[in-house]
Design a protein around this motif. Structure first.
Motif, PDB file in Angstrom:
ATOM      1  N   TYR A  29     -33.306  19.437  32.462  1.00 36.76           N
ATOM      2  CA  TYR A  29     -34.454  19.172  33.348  1.00 36.76           C
ATOM      3  C   TYR A  29     -35.356  18.053  32.822  1.00 36.76           C
ATOM      4  CZ  TYR A  29     -32.805  23.553  35.223  1.00 36.76           C
ATOM      5  OH  TYR A  29     -32.010  24.541  35.728  1.00 36.76           O
ATOM      6  N   GLY A  30     -34.738  17.042  32.205  1.00 34.31           N
ATOM      7  CA  GLY A  30     -35.493  15.894  31.733  1.00 34.31           C
ATOM      8  C   GLY A  30     -36.139  16.057  30.374  1.00 34.31           C
ATOM      9  N   HIS A  31     -35.801  17.132  29.663  1.00 32.30           N
ATOM     10  CA  HIS A  31     -36.398  17.367  28.347  1.00 32.30           C
ATOM     11  C   HIS A  31     -35.478  16.965  27.203  1.00 32.30           C
ATOM     12  CE1 HIS A  31     -39.922  19.413  29.890  1.00 32.30           C
ATOM     13  NE2 HIS A  31     -39.123  19.982  30.769  1.00 32.30           N
ATOM     14  N   GLN A  32     -34.303  16.454  27.537  1.00 38.43           N
ATOM     15  CA  GLN A  32     -33.326  16.106  26.511  1.00 38.43           C
ATOM     16  C   GLN A  32     -32.498  14.927  27.008  1.00 38.43           C
ATOM     17  OE1 GLN A  32     -31.199  19.212  24.138  1.00 38.43           O
ATOM     18  NE2 GLN A  32     -29.592  18.768  25.611  1.00 38.43           N
ATOM     19  N   ILE A  33     -32.104  14.072  26.072  1.00 34.86           N
ATOM     20  CA  ILE A  33     -31.154  13.002  26.369  1.00 34.86           C
ATOM     21  C   ILE A  33     -29.893  13.297  25.580  1.00 34.86           C
ATOM     22  CG2 ILE A  33     -30.611  10.548  26.081  1.00 34.86           C
ATOM     23  CD1 ILE A  33     -33.589   9.949  26.506  1.00 34.86           C
ATOM     24  N   GLY A  34     -28.774  13.259  26.267  1.00 31.38           N
ATOM     25  CA  GLY A  34     -27.480  13.435  25.621  1.00 31.38           C
ATOM     26  C   GLY A  34     -26.684  12.155  25.761  1.00 31.38           C
ATOM     27  N   CYS A  35     -26.020  11.747  24.678  1.00 33.08           N
ATOM     28  CA  CYS A  35     -25.172  10.556  24.690  1.00 33.08           C
ATOM     29  C   CYS A  35     -23.812  10.944  24.129  1.00 33.08           C
ATOM     30  CB  CYS A  35     -25.769   9.445  23.826  1.00 33.08           C
ATOM     31  SG  CYS A  35     -27.398   8.884  24.350  1.00 33.08           S
ATOM     32  N   GLY A  36     -22.755  10.423  24.727  1.00 32.74           N
ATOM     33  CA  GLY A  36     -21.439  10.783  24.239  1.00 32.74           C
ATOM     34  C   GLY A  36     -20.349   9.848  24.719  1.00 32.74           C
ATOM     35  N   ASP A  37     -19.133  10.151  24.243  1.00 31.82           N
ATOM     36  CA  ASP A  37     -17.943   9.379  24.604  1.00 31.82           C
ATOM     37  C   ASP A  37     -16.721  10.183  24.181  1.00 31.82           C
ATOM     38  OD1 ASP A  37     -16.453   7.300  25.606  1.00 31.82           O
ATOM     39  OD2 ASP A  37     -17.071   5.835  24.109  1.00 31.82           O
ATOM     40  N   LEU A  38     -15.559   9.769  24.626  1.00 33.47           N
ATOM     41  CA  LEU A  38     -14.316  10.408  24.223  1.00 33.47           C
ATOM     42  C   LEU A  38     -13.828   9.816  22.914  1.00 33.47           C
ATOM     43  CD1 LEU A  38     -12.192  10.592  27.508  1.00 33.47           C
ATOM     44  CD2 LEU A  38     -13.245  12.483  26.271  1.00 33.47           C
ATOM     45  N   ASP A  39     -13.359  10.679  22.006  1.00 33.24           N
ATOM     46  CA  ASP A  39     -12.780  10.181  20.763  1.00 33.24           C
ATOM     47  C   ASP A  39     -11.300   9.861  20.979  1.00 33.24           C
ATOM     48  OD1 ASP A  39     -11.340  12.618  20.552  1.00 33.24           O
ATOM     49  OD2 ASP A  39     -12.757  13.470  19.121  1.00 33.24           O
ATOM     50  N   ALA A  40     -10.636   9.402  19.946  1.00 34.06           N
ATOM     51  CA  ALA A  40      -9.236   8.987  20.042  1.00 34.06           C
ATOM     52  C   ALA A  40      -8.299  10.151  20.358  1.00 34.06           C
ATOM     53  CB  ALA A  40      -8.808   8.319  18.732  1.00 34.06           C
ATOM     54  N   TRP A  41      -8.772  11.378  20.190  1.00 32.11           N
ATOM     55  CA  TRP A  41      -7.955  12.569  20.428  1.00 32.11           C
ATOM     56  C   TRP A  41      -8.243  13.191  21.790  1.00 32.11           C
ATOM     57  CZ3 TRP A  41     -10.550  11.191  16.063  1.00 32.11           C
ATOM     58  CH2 TRP A  41      -9.765  10.811  14.987  1.00 32.11           C
ATOM     59  N   GLY A  42      -9.075  12.512  22.588  1.00 37.37           N
ATOM     60  CA  GLY A  42      -9.381  12.987  23.933  1.00 37.37           C
ATOM     61  C   GLY A  42     -10.458  14.048  24.014  1.00 37.37           C
ATOM     62  N   ASN A  43     -11.227  14.203  22.948  1.00 38.92           N
ATOM     63  CA  ASN A  43     -12.313  15.180  22.922  1.00 38.92           C
ATOM     64  C   ASN A  43     -13.656  14.484  23.114  1.00 38.92           C
ATOM     65  OD1 ASN A  43     -10.596  17.438  22.221  1.00 38.92           O
ATOM     66  ND2 ASN A  43     -10.442  16.493  20.211  1.00 38.92           N
ATOM     67  N   ILE A  44     -14.536  15.133  23.816  1.00 41.13           N
ATOM     68  CA  ILE A  44     -15.880  14.595  23.995  1.00 41.13           C
ATOM     69  C   ILE A  44     -16.689  14.849  22.727  1.00 41.13           C
ATOM     70  CG2 ILE A  44     -18.058  14.804  25.257  1.00 41.13           C
ATOM     71  CD1 ILE A  44     -16.376  15.592  27.713  1.00 41.13           C
ATOM     72  N   GLN A  45     -17.286  13.797  22.231  1.00 40.22           N
ATOM     73  CA  GLN A  45     -18.220  13.892  21.108  1.00 40.22           C
ATOM     74  C   GLN A  45     -19.583  13.487  21.645  1.00 40.22           C
ATOM     75  OE1 GLN A  45     -17.301  15.203  18.283  1.00 40.22           O
ATOM     76  NE2 GLN A  45     -15.117  15.186  18.771  1.00 40.22           N
ATOM     77  N   ASP A  46     -20.608  14.224  21.268  1.00 41.61           N
ATOM     78  CA  ASP A  46     -21.928  13.884  21.784  1.00 41.61           C
ATOM     79  C   ASP A  46     -23.036  14.180  20.792  1.00 41.61           C
ATOM     80  OD1 ASP A  46     -21.941  16.654  21.908  1.00 41.61           O
ATOM     81  OD2 ASP A  46     -22.796  16.747  23.912  1.00 41.61           O
ATOM     82  N   VAL A  47     -24.172  13.618  21.090  1.00 39.45           N
ATOM     83  CA  VAL A  47     -25.401  13.870  20.345  1.00 39.45           C
ATOM     84  C   VAL A  47     -26.481  14.159  21.376  1.00 39.45           C
ATOM     85  CG1 VAL A  47     -24.840  12.472  18.320  1.00 39.45           C
ATOM     86  CG2 VAL A  47     -25.924  11.388  20.264  1.00 39.45           C
ATOM     87  N   LYS A  48     -27.452  14.980  20.992  1.00 37.80           N
ATOM     88  CA  LYS A  48     -28.531  15.348  21.903  1.00 37.80           C
ATOM     89  C   LYS A  48     -29.871  15.141  21.208  1.00 37.80           C
ATOM     90  CE  LYS A  48     -25.637  18.851  24.071  1.00 37.80           C
ATOM     91  NZ  LYS A  48     -25.324  18.222  25.307  1.00 37.80           N
ATOM     92  N   LEU A  49     -30.812  14.623  21.957  1.00 37.51           N
ATOM     93  CA  LEU A  49     -32.151  14.379  21.423  1.00 37.51           C
ATOM     94  C   LEU A  49     -33.182  15.053  22.308  1.00 37.51           C
ATOM     95  CD1 LEU A  49     -30.872  10.963  21.146  1.00 37.51           C
ATOM     96  CD2 LEU A  49     -32.373  11.597  19.289  1.00 37.51           C
ATOM     97  N   ARG A  50     -33.954  15.951  21.723  1.00 32.99           N
ATOM     98  CA  ARG A  50     -35.051  16.590  22.446  1.00 32.99           C
ATOM     99  C   ARG A  50     -36.186  15.579  22.622  1.00 32.99           C
ATOM    100  NH1 ARG A  50     -33.684  20.728  25.171  1.00 32.99           N
ATOM    101  NH2 ARG A  50     -35.776  21.580  25.085  1.00 32.99           N
ATOM    102  N   ARG A  51     -37.012  15.812  23.579  1.00 35.39           N
ATOM    103  CA  ARG A  51     -38.099  14.889  23.933  1.00 35.39           C
ATOM    104  C   ARG A  51     -38.950  14.501  22.721  1.00 35.39           C
ATOM    105  NH1 ARG A  51     -41.211  14.022  28.974  1.00 35.39           N
ATOM    106  NH2 ARG A  51     -39.725  15.450  29.921  1.00 35.39           N
ATOM    107  N   SER A  52     -39.172  15.406  21.808  1.00 39.95           N
ATOM    108  CA  SER A  52     -40.019  15.113  20.644  1.00 39.95           C
ATOM    109  C   SER A  52     -39.379  14.079  19.705  1.00 39.95           C
ATOM    110  CB  SER A  52     -40.317  16.397  19.865  1.00 39.95           C
ATOM    111  OG  SER A  52     -39.116  17.004  19.421  1.00 39.95           O
TER     112      SER A  52
END
Length: 78
Positions: A29-52
């Motif tokens: 609901y707009g309180h977090q930004i998530g960024c990600g991509d697929l790795d070489a093995w076809g798995n999603i890797q991501d990072v998440k940042l809270r608003r603070s």
């Protein structure tokens, strides 16, 4: 443009300096930004940042972490 959208745009620009194909989105609901991509093995890797943690240093760190996760398949070994 809302503050959340502006932060998302900045996050996308900074994270893509580390991982050019990464995608970022607003989450929780707009309180977090998530960024990600697929790795070489076809798995999603991501990072998440809270608003603070929405600042350039945190976005740069998230980009570095995502780059390592993509290179290792998310493993913390080695």
């Amino acid at each position: 443009m809302t503050n959340e959208q502006k932060a998302l745009q900045i996050a996308q620009e900074i994270v893509r300096k580390h991982v050019p194909t990464a995608r970022c989105e607003l989450q929780d609901y707009g309180h977090q930004i998530g960024c990600g991509d697929l790795d070489a093995w076809g798995n999603i890797q991501d990072v998440k940042l809270r608003r603070s943690h929405w600042n350039e240093d945190s976005f740069n760190h998230a980009g570095e972490v995502l780059k390592r996760k993509l290179a290792t398949g998310g493993s913390t070994a080695g």
